[in-house]
Design a protein around this motif. Structure first.
Motif, PDB file in Angstrom:
ATOM      1  N   ASN A  37       0.841  -1.199   0.000  1.00  0.00           N
ATOM      2  CA  ASN A  37       0.000   0.000   0.000  1.00  0.00           C
ATOM      3  C   ASN A  37       0.871   1.242   0.000  1.00  0.00           C
ATOM      4  OD1 ASN A  37      -2.564  -1.218   0.126  1.00  0.00           O
ATOM      5  ND2 ASN A  37      -2.295  -1.574   2.318  1.00  0.00           N
ATOM      6  N   GLY A  38       0.512   2.190  -0.850  1.00  0.00           N
ATOM      7  CA  GLY A  38       1.225   3.463  -0.855  1.00  0.00           C
ATOM      8  C   GLY A  38       2.545   3.445  -1.603  1.00  0.00           C
ATOM      9  N   GLY A  40       3.046   3.445  -4.744  1.00  0.00           N
ATOM     10  CA  GLY A  40       3.010   4.318  -5.918  1.00  0.00           C
ATOM     11  C   GLY A  40       2.446   3.641  -7.161  1.00  0.00           C
ATOM     12  N   LYS A  41       1.762   2.504  -6.961  1.00  0.00           N
ATOM     13  CA  LYS A  41       1.248   1.740  -8.109  1.00  0.00           C
ATOM     14  C   LYS A  41       0.163   2.524  -8.863  1.00  0.00           C
ATOM     15  CE  LYS A  41      -0.065  -1.730  -5.492  1.00  0.00           C
ATOM     16  NZ  LYS A  41       0.205  -1.080  -4.186  1.00  0.00           N
ATOM     17  N   SER A  42      -0.822   3.011  -8.125  1.00  0.00           N
ATOM     18  CA  SER A  42      -1.901   3.778  -8.783  1.00  0.00           C
ATOM     19  C   SER A  42      -1.352   5.041  -9.417  1.00  0.00           C
ATOM     20  CB  SER A  42      -2.983   4.190  -7.785  1.00  0.00           C
ATOM     21  OG  SER A  42      -3.586   3.065  -7.242  1.00  0.00           O
ATOM     22  N   THR A  43      -0.414   5.671  -8.723  1.00  0.00           N
ATOM     23  CA  THR A  43       0.195   6.896  -9.264  1.00  0.00           C
ATOM     24  C   THR A  43       0.867   6.604 -10.601  1.00  0.00           C
ATOM     25  OG1 THR A  43       0.520   7.722  -7.029  1.00  0.00           O
ATOM     26  CG2 THR A  43       1.851   8.741  -8.748  1.00  0.00           C
ATOM     27  N   GLN A 191      -2.779  -6.035  -5.802  1.00  0.00           N
ATOM     28  CA  GLN A 191      -2.403  -6.441  -4.447  1.00  0.00           C
ATOM     29  C   GLN A 191      -2.285  -7.965  -4.407  1.00  0.00           C
ATOM     30  OE1 GLN A 191      -2.294  -4.826  -1.352  1.00  0.00           O
ATOM     31  NE2 GLN A 191      -2.872  -2.756  -1.958  1.00  0.00           N
TER      32      GLN A 191
HETATM   33  P1  ATP Z   1      -2.546   1.258  -2.739  1.00  0.00           P
HETATM   34  O1  ATP Z   1      -2.172  -0.135  -3.044  1.00  0.00           O
HETATM   35  O2  ATP Z   1      -2.772   1.471  -1.273  1.00  0.00           O
HETATM   36  O3  ATP Z   1      -3.613   1.842  -3.610  1.00  0.00           O
HETATM   37  P2  ATP Z   1      -0.469   2.524  -4.328  1.00  0.00           P
HETATM   38  O4  ATP Z   1       0.781   1.718  -4.459  1.00  0.00           O
HETATM   39  O5  ATP Z   1      -1.396   2.500  -5.470  1.00  0.00           O
HETATM   40  O6  ATP Z   1      -1.201   2.124  -2.991  1.00  0.00           O
HETATM   41  P3  ATP Z   1      -0.477   5.385  -4.609  1.00  0.00           P
HETATM   42  O7  ATP Z   1      -1.948   5.518  -4.478  1.00  0.00           O
HETATM   43  O8  ATP Z   1       0.131   5.530  -5.934  1.00  0.00           O
HETATM   44  O9  ATP Z   1      -0.003   3.998  -3.998  1.00  0.00           O
HETATM   45  O10 ATP Z   1       0.207   6.402  -3.598  1.00  0.00           O
HETATM   46  C1  ATP Z   1       1.605   6.644  -3.552  1.00  0.00           C
HETATM   47  C2  ATP Z   1       1.901   7.698  -2.502  1.00  0.00           C
HETATM   48  O11 ATP Z   1       1.356   8.966  -2.896  1.00  0.00           O
HETATM   49  C3  ATP Z   1       1.293   7.404  -1.137  1.00  0.00           C
HETATM   50  O12 ATP Z   1       2.208   7.817  -0.156  1.00  0.00           O
HETATM   51  C4  ATP Z   1       0.037   8.265  -1.103  1.00  0.00           C
HETATM   52  O13 ATP Z   1      -0.274   8.655   0.224  1.00  0.00           O
HETATM   53  C5  ATP Z   1       0.455   9.456  -1.933  1.00  0.00           C
HETATM   54  N1  ATP Z   1      -0.707  10.045  -2.610  1.00  0.00           N
HETATM   55  C6  ATP Z   1      -1.524   9.424  -3.494  1.00  0.00           C
HETATM   56  N2  ATP Z   1      -2.488  10.265  -3.930  1.00  0.00           N
HETATM   57  C7  ATP Z   1      -2.289  11.451  -3.307  1.00  0.00           C
HETATM   58  C8  ATP Z   1      -2.958  12.719  -3.323  1.00  0.00           C
HETATM   59  N3  ATP Z   1      -4.002  12.936  -4.106  1.00  0.00           N
HETATM   60  N4  ATP Z   1      -2.449  13.683  -2.536  1.00  0.00           N
HETATM   61  C9  ATP Z   1      -1.363  13.477  -1.753  1.00  0.00           C
HETATM   62  N5  ATP Z   1      -0.693  12.314  -1.682  1.00  0.00           N
HETATM   63  C10 ATP Z   1      -1.133  11.308  -2.457  1.00  0.00           C
END
Ligand code: ATP
Length: 234
Positions: A37-38, A40-43, A191
């Motif tokens: 989690n977190g 950066g995958k969705s990003t 995940q």
């Molecule tokens: P998950 O599996 O929980 O969805 P992820 O790997 O997809 O996680 P991201 O959603 O890409 O992770 O987030 C990467 C980082 O950027 C995290 O630390 C998150 O808190 C931060 N983040 C994501 N979106 C935002 C936002 N809109 N504003 C500020 N920080 C953000």
């Protein structure tokens, strides 16, 4: 190379979410991105589809730098996304939701509609039902189906198995395989690393904004560190 992400950085305000990642996706592949989690995958997916701007590095699609291209043009260029949280139109029928996916492309979409209904017979059965009254799993199918309506060259899938009952999880993964078999390249964020690694050819492991490993998916299934961190440790 269909998609190349080179030393990409993405920030949310001052927070660096991606700190120089490099990912390559070849035509015809299923590539998966796994991580906690977190991580950066969705990003990463949002950056590729144009929902988040780059603060450094570049994204190339079919050899062309698309780093500054607006999102709707990326859809037309062939980058499809089924967004996290599904994002379907709740008041519209299933079929109208699907048509929205082909809207930007214009022209006749009856062939694509037929293909989506072949992949997801459940959507065909329920084509007149309001999207918002579909079950979670059905809405997930609808979001993927809608992305396919634009005839993407690559489809970005963000946690397609999230919140689904085990039987539906199996179904979604076999449908992803079938989508790929029919010619669409897939970049899959999951995940559910075990299943994702089973259908992917290659995988990247993302940890706090860095790629820490990239390898054939089968190798990662056998990798003790990956098993301990992402596959339940057995
Ligand atoms: P998950 O599996 O929980 O969805 P992820 O790997 O997809 O996680 P991201 O959603 O890409 O992770 O987030 C990467 C980082 O950027 C995290 O630390 C998150 O808190 C931060 N983040 C994501 N979106 C935002 C936002 N809109 N504003 C500020 N920080 C953000």
């Amino acid at each position: 190379m269909l998609l190349e992400i080179k030393d990409a950085h993405v920030h949310y305000g001052k927070i660096a979410a991606l700190k120089g990642i490099t990912i390559e996706v070849r035509e015809g592949e299923i590539v998966t991105l796994i991580g906690a989690n977190g991580a950066g995958k969705s990003t990463t997916l949002k950056m590729i589809s144009g929902l988040r701007p780059l603060s450094g590095g570049s994204v190339l699609f079919e050899g062309k730098d698309i780093s500054k291209m607006p999102g709707h043009k990326r859809v037309l260029a062939g980058i499809g996304q089924a967004p996290e949280g599904r994002g379907i139109f709740p008041g519209m029928s299933v079929e109208d939701n699907l048509h929205m996916g082909a809207y930007a492309r214009r022209g006749d979409a009856s062939k694509e509609l037929k293909e989506v209904y072949e992949l997801f017979p459940r959507l065909a059965e329920r084509k007149s039902q309001a999207g918002g009254t579909m079950s979670g799993g059905e809405q997930q199918m609808l979001a993927i189906g809608r992305a396919l309506m634009a005839k993407p060259k690559v489809v970005l899938l963000d946690e397609p198995s999230m919140g689904l009952a085990p039987m539906l999880v199996q179904q979604i993964f076999s449908i992803i395989k079938e989508i790929n078999r029919r010619g669409t390249t897939v970049l899959l964020v999951e995940q559910n690393a075990q299943q994702a690694l089973q259908i992917a050819q290659r995988a990247y492991v993302l940890e706090t904004g860095h790629i820490v490993k990239s390898a054939p998916a089968a190798d990662l299934l056998d990798d003790p560190a990956v098993r301990a961190a992402y596959l339940g440790g057995d």
